[in-house]
Scaffold this motif. Structure first.
Motif, PDB file in Angstrom:
ATOM      1  N   UNK A 251      33.302  65.227  42.392  1.00 19.04           N
ATOM      2  CA  UNK A 251      31.927  65.107  42.537  1.00 19.04           C
ATOM      3  C   UNK A 251      31.561  63.402  43.039  1.00 19.04           C
ATOM      4  N   UNK A 252      32.407  62.756  42.517  1.00 20.42           N
ATOM      5  CA  UNK A 252      32.359  61.159  43.129  1.00 20.42           C
ATOM      6  C   UNK A 252      31.706  60.556  42.013  1.00 20.42           C
ATOM      7  N   UNK A 253      31.253  61.120  40.934  1.00 22.76           N
ATOM      8  CA  UNK A 253      30.568  60.548  39.909  1.00 22.76           C
ATOM      9  C   UNK A 253      31.372  59.598  38.840  1.00 22.76           C
ATOM     10  N   UNK A 254      30.461  58.736  38.329  1.00 26.58           N
ATOM     11  CA  UNK A 254      31.243  57.656  37.783  1.00 26.58           C
ATOM     12  C   UNK A 254      31.069  57.445  36.201  1.00 26.58           C
ATOM     13  N   UNK A 255      32.085  57.504  35.317  1.00 27.06           N
ATOM     14  CA  UNK A 255      31.622  57.546  33.880  1.00 27.06           C
ATOM     15  C   UNK A 255      32.460  56.304  33.465  1.00 27.06           C
ATOM     16  N   UNK A 256      31.628  55.548  32.499  1.00 25.93           N
ATOM     17  CA  UNK A 256      32.227  54.471  31.791  1.00 25.93           C
ATOM     18  C   UNK A 256      33.443  54.859  30.906  1.00 25.93           C
ATOM     19  N   UNK A 257      34.736  54.088  31.218  1.00 27.92           N
ATOM     20  CA  UNK A 257      35.727  54.288  30.127  1.00 27.92           C
ATOM     21  C   UNK A 257      35.713  53.748  28.939  1.00 27.92           C
ATOM     22  N   UNK A 258      34.600  53.019  28.800  1.00 28.67           N
ATOM     23  CA  UNK A 258      34.618  52.185  27.576  1.00 28.67           C
ATOM     24  C   UNK A 258      35.244  50.894  27.513  1.00 28.67           C
ATOM     25  N   UNK A 259      35.838  50.394  28.459  1.00 27.92           N
ATOM     26  CA  UNK A 259      36.645  48.913  28.434  1.00 27.92           C
ATOM     27  C   UNK A 259      35.587  48.000  29.227  1.00 27.92           C
ATOM     28  N   UNK A 260      35.334  47.089  28.650  1.00 31.23           N
ATOM     29  CA  UNK A 260      34.698  45.903  29.428  1.00 31.23           C
ATOM     30  C   UNK A 260      35.393  44.747  29.265  1.00 31.23           C
ATOM     31  N   UNK A 261      35.744  43.858  30.327  1.00 29.59           N
ATOM     32  CA  UNK A 261      36.510  42.691  30.240  1.00 29.59           C
ATOM     33  C   UNK A 261      35.411  41.458  30.530  1.00 29.59           C
ATOM     34  N   UNK A 262      35.611  40.667  29.339  1.00 32.80           N
ATOM     35  CA  UNK A 262      34.893  39.282  29.702  1.00 32.80           C
ATOM     36  C   UNK A 262      35.652  38.397  30.552  1.00 32.80           C
ATOM     37  N   UNK A 263      34.899  37.810  31.636  1.00 33.16           N
ATOM     38  CA  UNK A 263      35.508  37.016  32.480  1.00 33.16           C
ATOM     39  C   UNK A 263      34.170  36.271  33.226  1.00 33.16           C
ATOM     40  N   UNK A 264      34.265  34.768  33.228  1.00 33.03           N
ATOM     41  CA  UNK A 264      33.246  33.969  33.685  1.00 33.03           C
ATOM     42  C   UNK A 264      32.879  34.187  35.009  1.00 33.03           C
ATOM     43  N   UNK A 265      31.605  34.598  35.476  1.00 32.30           N
ATOM     44  CA  UNK A 265      30.980  34.780  36.803  1.00 32.30           C
ATOM     45  C   UNK A 265      32.035  35.437  37.728  1.00 32.30           C
ATOM     46  N   UNK A 266      32.337  36.760  37.475  1.00 33.61           N
ATOM     47  CA  UNK A 266      33.134  37.357  38.609  1.00 33.61           C
ATOM     48  C   UNK A 266      32.498  37.953  39.444  1.00 33.61           C
ATOM     49  N   UNK A 267      33.195  37.536  40.804  1.00 39.58           N
ATOM     50  CA  UNK A 267      32.570  37.786  41.887  1.00 39.58           C
ATOM     51  C   UNK A 267      33.343  38.683  43.053  1.00 39.58           C
ATOM     52  N   UNK A 268      34.661  38.681  42.718  1.00 35.95           N
ATOM     53  CA  UNK A 268      35.225  39.511  43.884  1.00 35.95           C
ATOM     54  C   UNK A 268      36.790  39.978  42.983  1.00 35.95           C
ATOM     55  N   UNK A 269      37.064  41.263  43.232  1.00 38.30           N
ATOM     56  CA  UNK A 269      38.463  41.682  42.665  1.00 38.30           C
ATOM     57  C   UNK A 269      39.223  42.415  43.824  1.00 38.30           C
ATOM     58  N   UNK A 270      40.683  41.880  43.514  1.00 37.68           N
ATOM     59  CA  UNK A 270      41.427  42.803  44.417  1.00 37.68           C
ATOM     60  C   UNK A 270      42.920  42.857  43.869  1.00 37.68           C
ATOM     61  N   UNK A 271      43.476  44.001  44.409  1.00 36.89           N
ATOM     62  CA  UNK A 271      44.818  44.607  43.813  1.00 36.89           C
ATOM     63  C   UNK A 271      46.187  44.313  44.396  1.00 36.89           C
ATOM     64  N   UNK A 272      47.339  43.795  43.597  1.00 41.75           N
ATOM     65  CA  UNK A 272      48.472  43.599  44.239  1.00 41.75           C
ATOM     66  C   UNK A 272      49.520  44.814  43.478  1.00 41.75           C
ATOM     67  N   UNK A 273      50.496  45.272  44.035  1.00 45.88           N
ATOM     68  CA  UNK A 273      51.246  46.009  43.350  1.00 45.88           C
ATOM     69  C   UNK A 273      52.266  45.394  42.514  1.00 45.88           C
ATOM     70  N   UNK A 274      52.347  45.516  41.428  1.00 46.36           N
ATOM     71  CA  UNK A 274      53.351  45.077  40.578  1.00 46.36           C
ATOM     72  C   UNK A 274      54.742  45.308  40.902  1.00 46.36           C
ATOM     73  N   UNK A 275      55.804  44.538  40.687  1.00 47.27           N
ATOM     74  CA  UNK A 275      57.059  44.580  40.778  1.00 47.27           C
ATOM     75  C   UNK A 275      58.013  44.732  39.532  1.00 47.27           C
TER      76      UNK A 275
END
Length: 392
Positions: A368-392
């Motif tokens: 459906x594309x719907x969004x449901x909060x997982x319950x996890x909230x992370x505190x980080x000061x003034x976040x404005x961008x996030x990107x991912x890299x595969x771990x090795x």
């Protein structure tokens, strides 16, 4: 909406090598395969933020685990990862660099086992307030949009991942009807076409998407006679997202909080408008400050963020026509969602609430594309961008 104080932000120099995870912060073991390192860009001026933060992301559980400060650098407001996963680039959204006018872009090498960022170098962007960075499909050039300077530039990527001085540069000119926000050009997004033959720039001040021919061997932009696509006057286009099949492109307009769907002509780099649809509820009368847009990897759904309304808007995509159907909005659980990202598996959406200093994780329903909060909230000061890299 851009904050005036950024124009006066000072650059914190980064000296090589840079790996700021202290012994207390450093992970006890390397990230497991199948997991990712998530890097978060922030605003540092007048905040407690130090720069770029690193987290382990477990896609099986949709959980983030803090690693620490990966690099201290001023206002790293947008991040981009090289296609080979070895390098990260961050724009420093400032107005002066090395005593001269204009911002900077910083290059780092990535230690995907630990999340460490090793500083490589930093070069001027030839314009003030750089707000967006991307890497061309070949990984040969880094592309930057200078918001305050109203210009775009390209930078060659050296063999070690460091950057050379600008090889391509275009200064936009003109203005829009909103005298406060559109007194001049404000380039807000830049990216290469799926086949890397063109570069598209979105200019909020001009209400335009501008396509350029792109010489991927020299990093040079060539204006196209049919490369200008005008949006509604005063709409203030901000960001663009391509559909995975490359046939459609979607432009988010910040000042109108709307999405315009385009068909994309791969041969010419041209865009043909299909429709424009609001990203807000019909009865909403508050501030319109849309911020980010992304198409789900499945190509079935499109998401945008609404500052002011503090929500993520969800749209279903007609994969044959490219048109959109609004599926409503979901509150982000914080204030001012400047950016969000869909994780590489397509199972989670991470919303960054800039003014409430947190990242809220949502599960994406694949049907459906719907969004449901997982319950996890992370505190980080003034976040404005996030990107991912595969771990090795």
């Amino acid at each position: 909406m851009r904050i005036t104080r950024r124009l006066f932000a000072l650059l914190f120099f980064v000296s090589a090598p840079v790996f700021l995870l202290s012994q207390a912060q450093a992970p006890e073991k390397s990230a497991a395969k199948g997991q990712y390192i998530a890097y978060v860009g922030t605003y540092t001026a007048k905040t407690s933020s130090k720069g770029i933060y690193a987290y382990r992301f477990d896609p099986d559980k949709g959980q983030l685990a803090s690693i620490g400060v990966a690099a201290e650098t001023a206002d790293p407001s947008f991040l981009a990862v090289h296609p080979n996963g070895k390098y990260l680039y961050a724009v420093n959204e400032i107005s002066t660099f090395n005593g001269g006018a204009g911002g900077a872009v910083s290059a780092f090498s990535i230690a995907a086992k630990t999340g460490a960022l090793q500083f490589l170098n930093q070069v001027p962007t030839r314009g003030a307030g750089p707000c967006h960075v991307s890497v061309d499909k070949n990984g040969a050039y880094v592309l930057v949009a200078n918001y305050d300077g109203g210009s775009i530039a390209s930078f060659p990527v050296h063999e070690d991942g460091s950057l050379g001085t600008a090889s391509g540069f275009v200064q936009h000119s003109g203005s829009g009807p909103n005298k406060e926000r559109q007194e001049g050009p404000h380039a807000h997004w830049i990216g290469s076409s799926p086949d890397n033959r063109f570069v598209l720039a979105v200019d909020l001040g001009l209400d335009q998407v501008i396509a350029y021919g792109f010489d991927s061997s020299k990093g040079i932009f060539t204006p196209l006679l049919s490369g200008f696509r005008k949006l509604k006057p005063g709409a203030g286009p901000r960001h663009l997202a391509f559909h995975p099949d490359g046939k459609f492109a979607y432009v988010l307009s910040e000042m109108e909080s709307s999405v315009t769907a385009f068909s994309y002509q791969a041969k010419s780099g041209g865009l043909t408008s299909l429709e424009t649809i609001s990203a807000l509820p019909n009865d909403y009368s508050g501030p319109k400050e849309a911020a980010e847009i992304a198409v789900h990897p499945s190509g079935k759904f499109l998401y945008t963020s609404n500052r002011g309304h503090d929500s993520i808007a969800i749209f279903a995509i007609d994969e044959k026509k490219g048109t959109l159907k609004s599926l409503g909005q979901v509150l982000t659980g914080g204030k001012t969602p400047r950016h969000f990202a869909i994780d590489p598996t397509g199972a989670y959406l991470l919303a960054e609430n800039q003014e409430s200093n947190n990242i809220v994780v949502f599960h994406i329903d694949a049907a459906t594309g719907n969004l449901t909060p997982t319950g996890q909230t992370i505190e980080v000061p003034s976040p404005v961008c996030i990107t991912f890299v595969a771990a090795q």
